[in-house]
Design a protein around this motif. Structure first.
Motif, PDB file in Angstrom:
ATOM      1  N   ARG A 231      -1.948  -6.380   4.948  1.00  0.00           N
ATOM      2  CA  ARG A 231      -0.480  -6.432   4.925  1.00  0.00           C
ATOM      3  C   ARG A 231       0.103  -5.272   4.132  1.00  0.00           C
ATOM      4  NH1 ARG A 231      -1.495 -12.003   4.312  1.00  0.00           N
ATOM      5  NH2 ARG A 231      -1.108 -11.844   2.090  1.00  0.00           N
ATOM      6  N   SER A 232      -0.534  -4.948   2.999  1.00  0.00           N
ATOM      7  CA  SER A 232      -0.052  -3.833   2.172  1.00  0.00           C
ATOM      8  C   SER A 232      -0.161  -2.513   2.933  1.00  0.00           C
ATOM      9  CB  SER A 232      -0.856  -3.742   0.876  1.00  0.00           C
ATOM     10  OG  SER A 232      -0.625  -4.873   0.080  1.00  0.00           O
ATOM     11  N   ALA A 233      -1.269  -2.334   3.641  1.00  0.00           N
ATOM     12  CA  ALA A 233      -1.454  -1.108   4.421  1.00  0.00           C
ATOM     13  C   ALA A 233      -0.401  -1.017   5.525  1.00  0.00           C
ATOM     14  CB  ALA A 233      -2.861  -1.064   5.009  1.00  0.00           C
ATOM     15  N   TRP A 234      -0.137  -2.131   6.188  1.00  0.00           N
ATOM     16  CA  TRP A 234       0.875  -2.151   7.253  1.00  0.00           C
ATOM     17  C   TRP A 234       2.235  -1.745   6.691  1.00  0.00           C
ATOM     18  CZ3 TRP A 234       0.924  -2.603  12.435  1.00  0.00           C
ATOM     19  CH2 TRP A 234       2.169  -2.799  13.031  1.00  0.00           C
ATOM     20  N   GLU A 235       2.606  -2.340   5.560  1.00  0.00           N
ATOM     21  CA  GLU A 235       3.906  -2.028   4.951  1.00  0.00           C
ATOM     22  C   GLU A 235       3.972  -0.573   4.495  1.00  0.00           C
ATOM     23  OE1 GLU A 235       4.322  -5.009   1.946  1.00  0.00           O
ATOM     24  OE2 GLU A 235       4.538  -6.615   3.431  1.00  0.00           O
ATOM     25  N   ALA A 236       2.881  -0.053   3.953  1.00  0.00           N
ATOM     26  CA  ALA A 236       2.843   1.346   3.521  1.00  0.00           C
ATOM     27  C   ALA A 236       2.983   2.281   4.723  1.00  0.00           C
ATOM     28  CB  ALA A 236       1.550   1.627   2.763  1.00  0.00           C
ATOM     29  N   CYS A 237       2.304   1.961   5.803  1.00  0.00           N
ATOM     30  CA  CYS A 237       2.404   2.785   7.018  1.00  0.00           C
ATOM     31  C   CYS A 237       3.808   2.728   7.607  1.00  0.00           C
ATOM     32  CB  CYS A 237       1.384   2.335   8.055  1.00  0.00           C
ATOM     33  SG  CYS A 237      -0.301   2.765   7.618  1.00  0.00           S
ATOM     34  N   GLN A 238       4.402   1.560   7.583  1.00  0.00           N
ATOM     35  CA  GLN A 238       5.774   1.409   8.088  1.00  0.00           C
ATOM     36  C   GLN A 238       6.722   2.262   7.252  1.00  0.00           C
ATOM     37  OE1 GLN A 238       6.382  -0.667  10.743  1.00  0.00           O
ATOM     38  NE2 GLN A 238       8.491  -0.046  10.825  1.00  0.00           N
ATOM     39  N   ALA A 239       6.557   2.226   5.928  1.00  0.00           N
ATOM     40  CA  ALA A 239       7.415   3.017   5.044  1.00  0.00           C
ATOM     41  C   ALA A 239       7.182   4.518   5.262  1.00  0.00           C
ATOM     42  CB  ALA A 239       7.149   2.640   3.590  1.00  0.00           C
ATOM     43  N   ALA A 240       5.933   4.917   5.445  1.00  0.00           N
ATOM     44  CA  ALA A 240       5.638   6.334   5.701  1.00  0.00           C
ATOM     45  C   ALA A 240       6.230   6.769   7.035  1.00  0.00           C
ATOM     46  CB  ALA A 240       4.133   6.566   5.689  1.00  0.00           C
TER      47      ALA A 240
ATOM     48  N   GLU B  83       0.060   8.381   0.610  1.00  0.00           N
ATOM     49  CA  GLU B  83       0.023   7.069  -0.044  1.00  0.00           C
ATOM     50  C   GLU B  83      -0.322   5.983   0.973  1.00  0.00           C
ATOM     51  OE1 GLU B  83       3.051   6.079  -2.935  1.00  0.00           O
ATOM     52  OE2 GLU B  83       3.520   8.220  -3.123  1.00  0.00           O
ATOM     53  N   ALA B  84       0.181   6.117   2.172  1.00  0.00           N
ATOM     54  CA  ALA B  84      -0.169   5.175   3.238  1.00  0.00           C
ATOM     55  C   ALA B  84      -1.647   5.318   3.575  1.00  0.00           C
ATOM     56  CB  ALA B  84       0.692   5.422   4.476  1.00  0.00           C
ATOM     57  N   ARG B  85      -2.141   6.545   3.568  1.00  0.00           N
ATOM     58  CA  ARG B  85      -3.554   6.794   3.845  1.00  0.00           C
ATOM     59  C   ARG B  85      -4.438   6.058   2.839  1.00  0.00           C
ATOM     60  NH1 ARG B  85      -7.844   9.496   2.229  1.00  0.00           N
ATOM     61  NH2 ARG B  85      -9.238  10.445   3.756  1.00  0.00           N
ATOM     62  N   SER B  86      -4.050   6.077   1.581  1.00  0.00           N
ATOM     63  CA  SER B  86      -4.826   5.382   0.547  1.00  0.00           C
ATOM     64  C   SER B  86      -4.898   3.877   0.823  1.00  0.00           C
ATOM     65  CB  SER B  86      -4.212   5.615  -0.832  1.00  0.00           C
ATOM     66  OG  SER B  86      -4.296   6.967  -1.171  1.00  0.00           O
ATOM     67  N   ALA B  87      -3.788   3.305   1.254  1.00  0.00           N
ATOM     68  CA  ALA B  87      -3.762   1.875   1.561  1.00  0.00           C
ATOM     69  C   ALA B  87      -4.652   1.559   2.763  1.00  0.00           C
ATOM     70  CB  ALA B  87      -2.326   1.421   1.820  1.00  0.00           C
ATOM     71  N   VAL B  88      -4.621   2.418   3.765  1.00  0.00           N
ATOM     72  CA  VAL B  88      -5.457   2.226   4.957  1.00  0.00           C
ATOM     73  C   VAL B  88      -6.940   2.369   4.584  1.00  0.00           C
ATOM     74  CG1 VAL B  88      -6.053   3.191   7.221  1.00  0.00           C
ATOM     75  CG2 VAL B  88      -3.652   2.915   6.553  1.00  0.00           C
ATOM     76  N   GLU B  89      -7.217   3.305   3.710  1.00  0.00           N
ATOM     77  CA  GLU B  89      -8.594   3.517   3.276  1.00  0.00           C
ATOM     78  C   GLU B  89      -9.173   2.271   2.605  1.00  0.00           C
ATOM     79  OE1 GLU B  89     -10.677   7.526   1.735  1.00  0.00           O
ATOM     80  OE2 GLU B  89      -8.983   6.820   0.548  1.00  0.00           O
TER      81      GLU B  89
END
Length: 75
Positions: free
Chosen positions: A43-52, A61-67
């Protein structure tokens, strides 16, 4: 909508299938099909990607969450 490629892609090797994810948009596509998508990290990665994608967060920063999600899929 911004499409920003990451400097270094996130590589996921999941049950013999290798994915190379190089942007927040590609990560969102992968996360939609990831079986752990409902986890907190997912969920955090999804939200980070949406924000990016919306230009509200740096793409790296989204990449870090996906990683973090990708590390959980490695066998």
């Amino acid at each position: 909508m911004l499409v920003t490629r990451w400097g270094m892609p996130v590589v996921v090797d999941d049950r013999g299938i290798r994915y190379s994810i190089a942007s927040a948009e590609e990560a969102m596509n992968w996360l939609m099909h990831e079986r752990k998508q409902t986890s907190q990290k997912g969920r955090s990665a999804w939200e980070a990607c949406q924000a990016a994608r919306n230009g509200e967060l740096a793409p790296e920063e989204a990449r870090s969450a996906v990683e973090q999600v990708a590390k959980g899929t490695l066998h």
